[in-house]
Enzyme design. Sequence first.
Site, PDB file in Angstrom:
ATOM      1  N   CYS B  77       1.141  -1.319   0.007  1.00 20.49           N
ATOM      2  CA  CYS B  77      -0.143   0.035   0.147  1.00 20.49           C
ATOM      3  C   CYS B  77       0.682   1.219   0.122  1.00 20.49           C
ATOM      4  O   CYS B  77       1.365   1.689  -0.711  1.00 20.49           O
ATOM      5  CB  CYS B  77      -1.427   0.418   1.331  1.00 20.49           C
ATOM      6  SG  CYS B  77      -2.478   1.698   1.075  1.00 20.49           S
ATOM      7  N   HIS B 175      -3.727  -5.067  -0.322  1.00 21.25           N
ATOM      8  CA  HIS B 175      -3.491  -5.220   1.205  1.00 21.25           C
ATOM      9  C   HIS B 175      -3.806  -7.363   0.884  1.00 21.25           C
ATOM     10  O   HIS B 175      -4.712  -7.676   1.009  1.00 21.25           O
ATOM     11  CB  HIS B 175      -4.039  -5.145   2.131  1.00 21.25           C
ATOM     12  CG  HIS B 175      -4.270  -3.649   2.678  1.00 21.25           C
ATOM     13  ND1 HIS B 175      -3.268  -3.019   3.254  1.00 21.25           N
ATOM     14  CD2 HIS B 175      -5.046  -2.686   2.141  1.00 21.25           C
ATOM     15  CE1 HIS B 175      -2.681  -1.828   3.423  1.00 21.25           C
ATOM     16  NE2 HIS B 175      -4.462  -1.186   2.108  1.00 21.25           N
ATOM     17  N   GLU B 177      -2.530  -9.124   3.042  1.00 16.01           N
ATOM     18  CA  GLU B 177      -3.229  -9.553   4.443  1.00 16.01           C
ATOM     19  C   GLU B 177      -4.473  -9.479   4.158  1.00 16.01           C
ATOM     20  O   GLU B 177      -5.363 -10.469   6.139  1.00 16.01           O
ATOM     21  CB  GLU B 177      -2.228  -8.866   5.786  1.00 16.01           C
ATOM     22  CG  GLU B 177      -2.917  -7.534   5.630  1.00 16.01           C
ATOM     23  CD  GLU B 177      -1.996  -6.968   4.816  1.00 16.01           C
ATOM     24  OE1 GLU B 177      -2.100  -6.891   4.120  1.00 16.01           O
ATOM     25  OE2 GLU B 177      -2.216  -4.939   5.699  1.00 16.01           O
TER      26      GLU B 177
END
Lengths: 251, 193
Positions: B77, B175, B177
């Site tokens: 990001c 992202h 994650e």
Amino acid sequence: MLTKRIVPCLDIKNGRTVKGVNFVDLRDAGDPVVLAKQYADLGADELVFLDIAATLENRKTMHDMVLKVAEQVNIPFTVGGGISSIEDVDNLLHCGADKVSINSSAVKRPELINELSEKFGSQCVVVAIDAKEVDGEWLVHLAGGTIPTELNLFDWAKEVEQRGAGEILFTSMNHDGTKAGFANEALAKLSDLVNIPIIASGGAGTIQHFVDTFKDGKADAALAASVFHFGEIPILELKEELRIKGIPVRI
Amino acid sequence: MKLSIVNYGAGNIKSIQFAFQRLGYEAILTDNPEEIKTSDKVIFPGVGEASSAMIKLQQSGLDQLIPTLKQPVLGICLGMQLMCKHSEEGDTKGLGIFDVNVKRFSNEVKVPQMGWNTISNLKSDLFKGIKEKEHMYLVHSYYAEQCEESIATSDYELEYASALENGNFYGVQFHPEKSSKAGEQLLKNFIEL
């Protein structure tokens, strides 16, 4: 292409999901972490946890829950309820929440939106607005929709955008709980008025309601609780139907 | 495997640590240059505003260290954006690892872009086992322009670079994650580089 989001909302009290959850094959339907994982596997795009009994005493319980969700769930989630300071937000983000949702505290002290977006970035600040149409005017309500204010929904939406909100979660009190469809007219007007994403909430009853809120209501995301919790609308089935109707979704 | 996450006070790094934990890896959070230098893999995260994040990097001297790293580095990001030449956000000079500028989406679209978008034109080992048009979760108001170092593209207002690669440096705008199974696959691929 950016897809439309389907967002199940879980009401939390003392670290447990409150009533209204009746999933098949769940060992513990009261455990928000188990439920959140299940939703992530079923294709939910995002989750909202609403602490409906937010008090100082149970704040630590909420933090523990957020930490466990962050540990085990691989999709983004928002936490709301009783958030009124930078410190509250700092704690929740540190526990792994992706976004926080503020409601009454923003109406009482609008500067809070500026402070949060400056410190943590707009991307994690969701302003939830509960409003009710009274004699043709949409008025903002507080405390879960029980206390009316003088504030006009559209004026308030514009203001929260200017103050740095990253997203608006709009719940129509006229539609909430009716299962008769979302407040698409007001939603479309909101979407045209502000340039941040709008989450539609209140009124989901059928798959067609979701189709309508994405098409007519121009919503970016749709939130619902009971239709998902009771398995009335399976998320995958909903998304397949949306795709057939030409609405971009993640499957 | 020594895995470190650069901790310079910019954003939600817990989620990244948890994502690696789910894959069975312990990632350490550190701003210690020695720890970072001796890691096998380095994650460079970031959420928030570019110019203030860059100041934090400079204060810890990490802006000097990161471009000299030889092991695989993954910017996520804002981390990826700071690895570019320049960002329009706060008129910020970047680390210049990627030869590309970062611009703001216009008001023709809703800003920030928030949600799941597809990634296409995948060309890197980072995307092993990840199919074209897979969905990833993004939240951003600024984007890296389409360029030679692009290893994935996404569409929002225009086609832009949603992932970059230059030598041992990788960057993703999304992202991983928070991007369900596809995101976990990408993190696994990064560990196995």
